[in-house]
Write a protein that holds these residues in place. Structure first.
Motif, mmCIF file in Angstrom:
data_model
loop_
_atom_site.group_PDB
_atom_site.id
_atom_site.type_symbol
_atom_site.label_atom_id
_atom_site.label_comp_id
_atom_site.label_asym_id
_atom_site.label_seq_id
_atom_site.Cartn_x
_atom_site.Cartn_y
_atom_site.Cartn_z
ATOM 1 N N VAL A 127 0.774 -1.114 -0.064
ATOM 2 C CA VAL A 127 0.278 0.039 0.066
ATOM 3 C C VAL A 127 0.900 1.370 0.175
ATOM 4 O O VAL A 127 0.736 2.243 -0.757
ATOM 5 N N SER A 128 1.894 1.046 0.878
ATOM 6 C CA SER A 128 2.804 2.398 0.864
ATOM 7 C C SER A 128 3.371 2.575 -0.424
ATOM 8 O O SER A 128 3.656 3.824 -0.961
ATOM 9 N N ILE A 129 3.923 1.359 -1.068
ATOM 10 C CA ILE A 129 4.438 1.633 -2.658
ATOM 11 C C ILE A 129 3.365 2.289 -3.456
ATOM 12 O O ILE A 129 3.757 3.084 -4.276
ATOM 13 N N ALA A 130 2.238 1.788 -3.426
ATOM 14 C CA ALA A 130 1.398 2.272 -4.461
ATOM 15 C C ALA A 130 0.916 3.705 -4.086
ATOM 16 O O ALA A 130 0.797 4.582 -5.053
ATOM 17 N N ALA A 131 0.980 4.177 -2.774
ATOM 18 C CA ALA A 131 0.831 5.558 -2.334
ATOM 19 C C ALA A 131 1.997 6.416 -2.558
ATOM 20 O O ALA A 131 1.948 7.635 -2.651
ATOM 21 N N GLY A 132 3.009 5.858 -2.510
ATOM 22 C CA GLY A 132 4.200 6.644 -2.954
ATOM 23 C C GLY A 132 4.584 7.272 -1.524
ATOM 24 O O GLY A 132 5.460 8.286 -1.442
ATOM 25 N N SER A 133 4.406 6.949 -0.317
ATOM 26 C CA SER A 133 4.618 7.624 0.937
ATOM 27 C C SER A 133 4.214 6.602 1.792
ATOM 28 O O SER A 133 3.921 5.672 2.019
ATOM 29 N N GLY A 134 4.634 6.820 3.059
ATOM 30 C CA GLY A 134 4.543 6.060 4.472
ATOM 31 C C GLY A 134 5.538 4.870 4.586
ATOM 32 O O GLY A 134 5.053 4.021 5.421
ATOM 33 N N LEU A 135 6.430 4.884 3.729
ATOM 34 C CA LEU A 135 7.376 3.795 3.337
ATOM 35 C C LEU A 135 8.378 3.746 4.618
ATOM 36 O O LEU A 135 8.748 4.684 5.200
ATOM 37 N N PRO A 136 8.778 2.580 5.137
ATOM 38 C CA PRO A 136 9.901 2.701 6.332
ATOM 39 C C PRO A 136 11.257 2.883 5.539
ATOM 40 O O PRO A 136 11.284 2.940 4.241
ATOM 41 N N ASP A 137 12.201 2.921 6.340
ATOM 42 C CA ASP A 137 13.591 2.947 5.765
ATOM 43 C C ASP A 137 14.063 1.538 5.424
ATOM 44 O O ASP A 137 14.733 1.330 4.346
ATOM 45 N N SER A 138 13.501 0.562 6.222
ATOM 46 C CA SER A 138 14.153 -0.727 5.945
ATOM 47 C C SER A 138 13.062 -1.618 6.371
ATOM 48 O O SER A 138 12.223 -1.387 7.347
#
Lengths: 317, 432
Positions: free
Chosen positions: B94-105
């Motif tokens: 979901v974060s990849i699709a949204a382009g935000s909210g990703l962790p660092d690792s």
């Protein structure tokens, strides 16, 4: 002259019984106040519903017409996603599984819920509120916990049912690993959980039926069956319609129970339409086909609901 | 307050409430790096600092991270988020699709690596950065189209775990159980002599069943996909393995269950399951934890062979690795990843995961540890003494769905093994 004096006196002195008119606040005196104010009260709901409810539905519908690889920009693909999903035998099986489980669920749910409601409504029933609570309790439990408990009960090695069968000298039944039995195991779980909820709704409907109508039937020589057929069923129709529609929509959305108990197996016997949408979108990373499958499912839900409403409104019933 | 201001207040409050709801429901800000980018001229030294958000599903590694990495890296503010594996993957997606909210690792499994790496959201490791580590990892670096994106931690190597005390009770010598046929014979004897209650094999159904069956095929030298992601048409090894498994089902020597079921260890405790093939996490960690009463009774056997003359080998069930997401604090993330394989992190990883994908770990004292639960056996040393084959994980979710259907049908004897394999070939070759 006397008359004129009397008229002046009346005009000067207001009638003793008249109440002074309240002075309204300026905003309430505004001519648009009664038109605008109700909308302000419902505005908080729509502030959330528009983006996260209706907006999400519209976005999903748009996504169904897009080719959207993760990490790349989407592109319009027409009805290709619908073709992919429509020709996928797995989706066909998921839809079929959901449809027949829905039918079996409704066929069992409505009579059982009605029976429980009629029992709760019976004049001779003691501790009615306690019974209402007992029947309503299952719906208050967490679906995940209930599913896990049923999974333990169904276990053919250490489950409660297997233990009882063993005591009776009978072999254990592989509820969740037999493709013929696994769907029924899920239907039974669902029925146990929701019967009380729908029974309480029907019970509320029964309470609105005037008792003198039953009295009239019994005076005319009608028994319990006649009372049920000519009074209860027709007057309970609105409640029955609500229960049928709500149960139907819930049955089309069957996901948690098979996901937790069987993962859609064995051999896709319990794979449902929503599970297919989830697997396609989130496990196979195919957002477009997943959205297309969701759109087709939504059409099925709408069509079934319309058919059900027409059937229940039919004078023949 | 005047009437006009009251009206304005209500309207403004409604707007603010909506804006607040919209912003609160949005994903969190991706932390910004305050260190170097990591692809510097001195790639083996990372001066990571700032906030580091790590999503982790490997629960056994949480304590080492908190007790060792955090105190030794005071300049890095670690936000460790523990999630179930399926939740973690959903959130990443979901974060990849949204382009935000990703962790660092994030800790991920190698099974879904191709789909994740294809998104372009992951930070690659450069050749210079990998140079000091490449020899230790050999072929086990998690890569996609020739680019390395992940350093694997545990290797998911399979062993065959048996309750030796139970086998001895039924006059079965576990040292003779080196081939599949000898194990099948022992399973039939155990089943018969125990009155049909005790089994020597576990066969999961569903997606775990697909993964398990794929591992059985992999250990025998088979693969669904080649290294380029093309489907391998010749699946004679898979058919042979499926015929064997179906034979076990017909002999009623299997328990249809898996390690994720709440009743799995109950079956073990009640002597209804006295053997299974699995990785160290299940056999070496979870088994002793959940069935302490059987301490001293269990042993780990080498993975079975088809013929006694076959070389010793096993397969990976799937590796865990820490993937680094682009646009975040990649320096601190790479510092964490390389810490895992340094002098401090490596022994802790070995304690947590058992057999690691890093060859230098074999020199650690942990590997020579004797496990009382396994009668003093050096379980990890014996496990890594078996050369490991690595399955080619491509389009794995779809592979699981197709394979699980076919294997379930075959085990339930609703489809012959050859028809089941034909089904797999027909459906998976379309995806190449």
């Amino acid at each position: 002259m006397t008359f004129m004096r009397e008229r002046e006196a009346t005009r000067a002195t207001p009638p003793a019984t008249a109440q002074p008119e309240p002075r309204l606040a300026r905003r309430r005196r505004h001519r648009l106040y009664p038109l605008r104010t109700p909308y302000l009260f419902v505005l908080p709901f729509f502030v959330l519903f528009v983006p996260f409810g209706a907006g999400a539905v519209v976005f999903a519908l748009v996504m169904a017409f897009l080719n959207w690889p993760l990490g790349s920009a989407p592109s319009f693909t027409g009805v290709a996603n619908f073709q992919v999903v429509g020709t996928d035998p797995v989706f066909g099986q998921a839809l079929w599984n959901t449809a027949w489980m829905l039918f079996a669920y409704l066929v069992l749910l409505l009579p059982l819920a009605l029976a429980v409601a009629v029992t709760l409504n019976h004049r001779g029933l003691h501790a009615r509120r306690v019974w209402q609570m007992v029947f309503f309790l299952p719906i208050t439990g967490s679906l995940v916990i209930v599913s896990l408990v049923f999974e333990l009960m169904y276990d053919p090695h250490v489950g409660f049912i297997a233990g009882v069968l063993h005591q009776m000298g009978l072999p254990a039944i592989p509820f969740l690993t037999n493709p013929s039995l696994a769907p029924w195991a899920i239907i039974i779980l669902r029925l146990w959980r929701v019967i009380g909820y729908y029974a309480v709704i029907l019970f509320a409907g029964l309470q609105t039926i005037p008792p003198d109508l039953y009295e009239a039937v019994s005076i005319d020589g009608g028994g319990a069956l006649a009372q049920f057929r000519y009074i209860t069923m027709p007057l309970l129709r609105p409640s029955l319609m609500f229960v049928s529609v709500a149960a139907t929509v819930g049955a089309w959305e069957l996901f948690a129970e098979p996901q937790l108990l069987t993962g859609g197996g064995p051999a896709r016997a319990t794979l449902t339409a929503v599970m297919y949408v989830y697997q396609t979108s989130f496990l196979n990373f195919q957002l477009g086909p997943g959205a297309a499958a969701a759109a087709i499912l939504a059409l099925c839900v709408i069509a079934t609901t319309i058919l059900l409403q027409r059937a229940l409104r039919s004078p023949a019933l | 307050m005047s009437a006009f201001n009251r009206r304005q207040f209500i309207s403004s409050a409604a707007v603010l409430l909506g804006a607040g709801a919209l912003s609160a429901c949005g994903s969190t800000q991706h932390t910004s790096s305050s260190g170097s980018t990591g692809s510097s001229a001195n790639p083996t030294v990372y001066n990571g600092s700032g906030n580091l958000t790590l999503w982790n599903y490997a629960s056994q590694f949480v304590t080492p991270i908190n007790t060792a990495f955090v105190p030794s890296h005071p300049q890095i503010k670690l936000d460790l988020v523990n999630l179930a594996i399926s939740d973690l993957q959903d959130r990443i997606l979901v974060s990849i699709a949204a382009g935000s909210g990703l962790p660092d690792s994030a800790s991920l499994t190698s099974r879904s690596s191709d789909l994740l790496f294809k998104t372009g959201a992951f930070e690659p490791w450069t050749k210079a950065e990998l140079a000091p580590l490449k020899k230790g990892f050999g072929d086990y670096l998690v890569s996609y189209e020739g680019t390395v994106y992940g350093l694997p931690t545990n290797d998911g190597r399979l062993g065959f775990w048996v309750n030796n005390a139970t086998l001895e009770k039924y006059n079965i010598d576990s040292s003779t159980l080196t081939t599949w046929e000898s194990l099948a014979e022992a399973g039939r004897k155990l089943n018969t002599d125990s009155g049909g209650t005790n089994k020597l094999f576990m066969v999961p159904n569903g997606s775990n069943g697909a993964d398990y069956f794929s591992a059985l095929v992999g250990a025998a030298g088979g693969n669904w996909w080649n290294a380029k992601g093309e489907f391998i048409q010749d699946q004679s090894i898979a058919e042979k393995m499926l015929t064997f498994v179906v034979g076990l089902a017909k002999d009623k020597t299997i328990q249809i269950t898996d390690w994720t079921q709440p009743t799995f260890f109950t079956l073990v405790k009640q002597d209804q399951l006295s053997g299974f093939g699995m990785n160290f996490a299940i056999g070496g960690i979870n088994l002793p934890k959940n069935v302490p009463s059987q301490s001293g009774q269990w042993r780990m056997l080498d993975w079975p062979k088809w013929k006694a003359s076959d070389p010793k080998r096993t397969v990976s069930y799937g590796m865990t690795f820490f993937g680094i997401l682009k646009g975040g604090n990649t320096t601190a993330a790479k510092e964490f990843a390389t810490w895992c394989f340094g002098s401090q992190g490596l022994p802790l990883m070995a304690q947590a995961f058992g057999s690691l994908a890093y060859a230098d770990a074999s020199k650690l004292p942990t590997y020579q540890q004797k496990f009382d639960y396994f009668g003093g056996q050096q379980v990890i040393a014996d496990l890594v003494a078996q050369p490991m084959l690595l399955p080619n994980f491509f389009r794995w979710s779809k592979t699981e769905q197709v394979v699980s259907y076919a294997v379930d049908q075959a085990v339930l004897q609703k489809m012959s093994p050859s028809k089941a394999i034909d089904y797999i070939v027909t459906n998976l070759s379309k995806l190449s």
